[in-house]
Write an enzyme that holds these catalytic residues in place. Structure first.
Site, short mmCIF file in Angstrom:
data_model
loop_
_atom_site.label_atom_id
_atom_site.label_comp_id
_atom_site.label_asym_id
_atom_site.label_seq_id
_atom_site.Cartn_x
_atom_site.Cartn_y
_atom_site.Cartn_z
N LYS A 95 0.64 -1.16 -0.05
CA LYS A 95 -0.08 -0.61 0.08
C LYS A 95 1.17 1.07 0.10
O LYS A 95 0.22 2.18 -0.46
CB LYS A 95 -1.09 0.26 1.46
CG LYS A 95 -2.32 -0.65 1.05
CD LYS A 95 -3.00 -0.97 1.81
CE LYS A 95 -4.14 -1.73 2.65
NZ LYS A 95 -4.52 -2.07 3.38
N LYS A 153 -5.69 -11.80 -5.90
CA LYS A 153 -7.01 -11.81 -5.08
C LYS A 153 -8.22 -11.56 -5.75
O LYS A 153 -8.39 -10.10 -6.02
CB LYS A 153 -6.70 -11.43 -3.79
CG LYS A 153 -8.10 -11.39 -2.98
CD LYS A 153 -7.27 -11.07 -1.29
CE LYS A 153 -8.32 -10.67 -1.09
NZ LYS A 153 -8.28 -9.96 0.67
N LYS A 212 -12.43 -5.90 -3.19
CA LYS A 212 -13.49 -4.60 -3.26
C LYS A 212 -13.16 -3.31 -3.47
O LYS A 212 -13.62 -2.77 -3.98
CB LYS A 212 -14.01 -4.27 -1.88
CG LYS A 212 -12.92 -4.28 -0.58
CD LYS A 212 -13.77 -4.33 0.82
CE LYS A 212 -13.01 -3.74 1.33
NZ LYS A 212 -13.74 -3.70 3.41
#
Length: 330
Positions: free
Chosen positions: A112, A193, A196
């Protein structure tokens, strides 16, 4: 005395089928056997910038989804993280027992933070807050996806370190990862993966997607040219991902599914899977709408926060006493 389960989900982005299979689907199964605490971890969400009005709506929406998937407020405790101040207080004490090097080695932080001009300190210290979430409730079992396994290992290390340095305060939590489906992959890029936060809407099935959208996404999911329905994660990641989804929803073993669709090709398999997913999510969507538009949701959250505060404050007082904080109470 029942063992304790704790699980937390961030109210950021729309929940996917991966979130459902990896965590939400198991909630109803756990609550008869365990003392369950389910937390909407809104303080974790603000480690990156958020729109405040959107965040507020997502918090309430997530609470409605928790209930819609089968969480029973009479058996489980549902609450919002920021409404229980002990989480932030315990997180600070755990920050004082963790090392910067440990935090910088966290894979999620590196991912991130990569390429960002500025990174918040909160993103770095996310793991001690997650550890506080879990340890405050003397948790025995934490159901997580594989991507959170590293954080759970750090949580265990922090619990052990705190117990050794200060006092025997914390229960050592164990990790629970579902055999199949705990890590549902992207429909279009099956080596990564399902997320969302993915910018490509075709990569994920969202829990509130209309039935025609779900069907379209599954039928257009990437597979391979062989047409053989067989689980081979390395060489056939696309169909392997769809098999894992099918198995996780129906409970049918992968080998049974391979036999069931032998010689039938991907078209028949995808059509059946689409119907299975639609039928699984339709009643959830109906219950979600009912909860979202009711006063009952807020009453459940109020009661959950009250119970969580009582339980968490007991552990917090033990932590404060062990570290010598505040005044000695007579």
């Amino acid at each position: 005395m029942k063992k304790v389960i704790f699980s937390g989900i961030q109210p950021s982005g729309d929940l996917t089928l991966g979130n459902y299979i990896g965590a939400l689907k198991q909630f109803g199964q756990f609550q008869d056997e365990f003392d369950c605490f389910y937390c909407i971890v809104d303080e974790h969400a603000i480690t990156v910038p958020q729109d405040r009005l959107k965040l507020r709506n997502q918090i309430r929406s997530l609470a409605a989804l928790y209930l819609a998937v089968g969480l029973d407020p009479e058996k489980s405790t549902l609450f919002i993280q920021s409404e229980v101040p002990a989480h932030a207080q315990a997180a600070w004490m755990l920050q004082c027992n963790v090392y910067i090097g440990e935090l910088e080695r966290m894979t999620q932080f590196k991912d991130k933070a990569s390429g960002k001009a500025g990174v918040s300190a909160g993103l770095l210290t996310y793991p001690p807050l997650m550890a506080a979430d879990i340890l405050l409730y003397q948790t025995n079992l934490v159901p997580v996806g594989e991507d959170q396994k590293q954080h759970l290992e750090l949580t265990r290390n922090l619990a052990e370190r705190f117990n050794r340095k200060h006092n025997d305060i914390f229960t050592m939590p164990d990790i629970y990862i579902a055999k199949y489906g705990a890590r549902v992959m992207s429909l279009q890029e099956p080596t990564k993966k399902m997320s969302k936060s993915d910018s490509n809407q075709k990569n994920a099935i969202y829990l509130l997607d209309p039935s025609n959208t779900i069907t379209k996404k599954i039928k257009s999911a990437v597979t391979d040219s062989s047409g053989i329905v067989k689980y081979d994660k390395e060489n056939k990641p696309g169909i392997s991902n769809l098999l894992a989804i099918y198995s996780a929803i129906t409970g049918e073993a992968i080998l049974e599914l391979e036999e069931k669709y032998e010689g039938k090709g991907y078209g028949a398999f995808k059509s059946d899977l689409a119907e299975i997913v639609v039928n699984e999510l339709a009643p959830i969507q109906e219950r979600y709408t009912a909860y979202l538009n009711s006063d009952e949701l807020d009453k459940i959250l109020d009661a959950g926060a009250e119970k969580a505060r009582k339980v968490a404050s007991k552990t917090l007082r033990k932590m404060e006493n062990a570290m010598g904080l505040g005044r000695k109470r007579r």
